[in-house]
Design a protein around this motif. Structure first.
Motif, PDB file in Angstrom:
ATOM      1  N   HIS A  64       0.561  40.141  31.295  1.00  0.00           N
ATOM      2  CA  HIS A  64       0.548  38.887  31.351  1.00  0.00           C
ATOM      3  C   HIS A  64      -0.784  38.379  31.571  1.00  0.00           C
ATOM      4  O   HIS A  64      -1.527  39.073  32.615  1.00  0.00           O
ATOM      5  N   GLU A  93       4.750  39.403  27.056  1.00  0.00           N
ATOM      6  CA  GLU A  93       3.671  38.220  26.522  1.00  0.00           C
ATOM      7  C   GLU A  93       2.168  38.667  26.958  1.00  0.00           C
ATOM      8  O   GLU A  93       1.922  38.906  28.109  1.00  0.00           O
ATOM      9  N   HIS A 129       0.945  34.191  24.631  1.00  0.00           N
ATOM     10  CA  HIS A 129       0.891  33.129  25.563  1.00  0.00           C
ATOM     11  C   HIS A 129      -0.486  32.486  25.461  1.00  0.00           C
ATOM     12  O   HIS A 129      -1.347  33.238  25.610  1.00  0.00           O
ATOM     13  N   HIS A 154       4.278  31.473  21.509  1.00  0.00           N
ATOM     14  CA  HIS A 154       5.474  31.255  22.310  1.00  0.00           C
ATOM     15  C   HIS A 154       5.460  30.129  23.052  1.00  0.00           C
ATOM     16  O   HIS A 154       4.083  29.778  23.421  1.00  0.00           O
ATOM     17  N   ASP A 204      12.554  30.363  27.841  1.00  0.00           N
ATOM     18  CA  ASP A 204      11.531  31.293  28.765  1.00  0.00           C
ATOM     19  C   ASP A 204      12.016  31.082  30.262  1.00  0.00           C
ATOM     20  O   ASP A 204      11.148  30.682  31.214  1.00  0.00           O
TER      21      ASP A 204
END
Ligand SMILES: [Zn+2]
Ligand SMILES: [Zn+2]
Length: 257
Positions: A64, A93, A129, A154, A204
């Motif tokens: 991330h 992500e 992301h 997303h 999520d």
């Protein structure tokens, strides 16, 4: 009903300890397939383990942007290796988060680019992301995304204009329960311009339960049905037709047959 939760974090503590019940409630609500998304090396390994335990759980692996500052050459090497597991259906992500800025922006950009290279090399879709970094995200994608066939933004939080830019580039857009929130008019306007062959749904979870369950502190895949109902109504569609369309989009995107 056969919904796919295309972005959840089933390995996070809030859900992992009770995973059998979480999966059972999800199935009962018509959500019978899941993509559990990794965020750091440990979560990536756990995501793959979970996908090995449940037939209809698939995994995505990445670091991330919050964790970009922890990435070393070894991290990227392991990521590339994990990404070749048979249940891994995407890299993600990854992207840029300038809202929290938990990692320096230059490091976020570098790590994002590394992920795009892996996705291109392994021919995997990518889950983006992007928070308060729209222009920079598009810039990096322009530079590194030529070999990647499928890209999804997303938890889309941009405007309708930004949604159009994403769609014009051939990318996909995924919505969470945020679209059901009272103050999310901008997100609803964005959702209204996304055609169903580019639209996907996600919880999520464990974050952000959709209305009318917003007070449920730990979100879970079973609640995806509320977001589906809300968006079907927004699109003026019958729920069954809406679900059939977005599930077909999700299957094709992640190559889940
Ligand atoms: Zn995210
Ligand atoms: Zn996530």
């Amino acid at each position: 009903m056969n919904l796919i939760d295309t972005h959840c974090h089933l390995t996070f503590d809030e859900l992992a300890g009770d995973i059998d019940a979480v999966i059972e409630r999800s199935r009962a609500a018509g959500v019978a397939e899941w993509i559990t998304v990794g965020t750091d090396p440990q979560e990536n390994r756990k995501a793959i383990q979970l996908s090995e335990r449940f037939e209809n759980i698939y995994a995505a692996v990445a670091i991330h942007p919050h964790e970009a500052k922890t990435v070393t050459a070894g991290t990227i090497q392991e990521l590339k290796q994990l990404a070749q597991h048979e249940k891994v259906v995407a890299i993600g992500e990854t992207g840029l988060d300038y809202h929290y800025d938990f990692s320096p922006r230059e490091e976020q950009k570098k790590v994002f680019a590394e992920h795009l290279k892996i996705a291109a090399e392994l021919n995997l879709p990518i889950i983006i992301h992007c928070r308060e970094a729209f222009d920079e995200t598009i810039e990096i994608l322009e530079e590194y995304s030529s070999g990647i066939k499928k890209i999804v933004f997303h938890c889309f939080s941009g405007s309708a204009e930004q949604a159009k830019i994403v769609l014009d580039k051939g990318f996909y857009i995924s919505f969470t329960g945020v679209v059901t929130f009272k103050n999310a008019e901008k997100t609803r306007l964005a959702a209204s311009v996304v055609p169903l062959d580019r639209l996907m749904l996600e919880t999520d979870c464990p974050y952000m339960s959709p209305e009318p369950m917003r007070r449920q502190k730990v979100n879970e895949p079973a609640l995806l049905i509320h977001t589906a109902k809300f968006l079907a109504e927004l699109k003026g569609m019958d729920l069954t037709d809406f679900v059939e369309a977005v599930t077909a989009t999700s299957r094709a995107f992640f190559k889940i047959l």
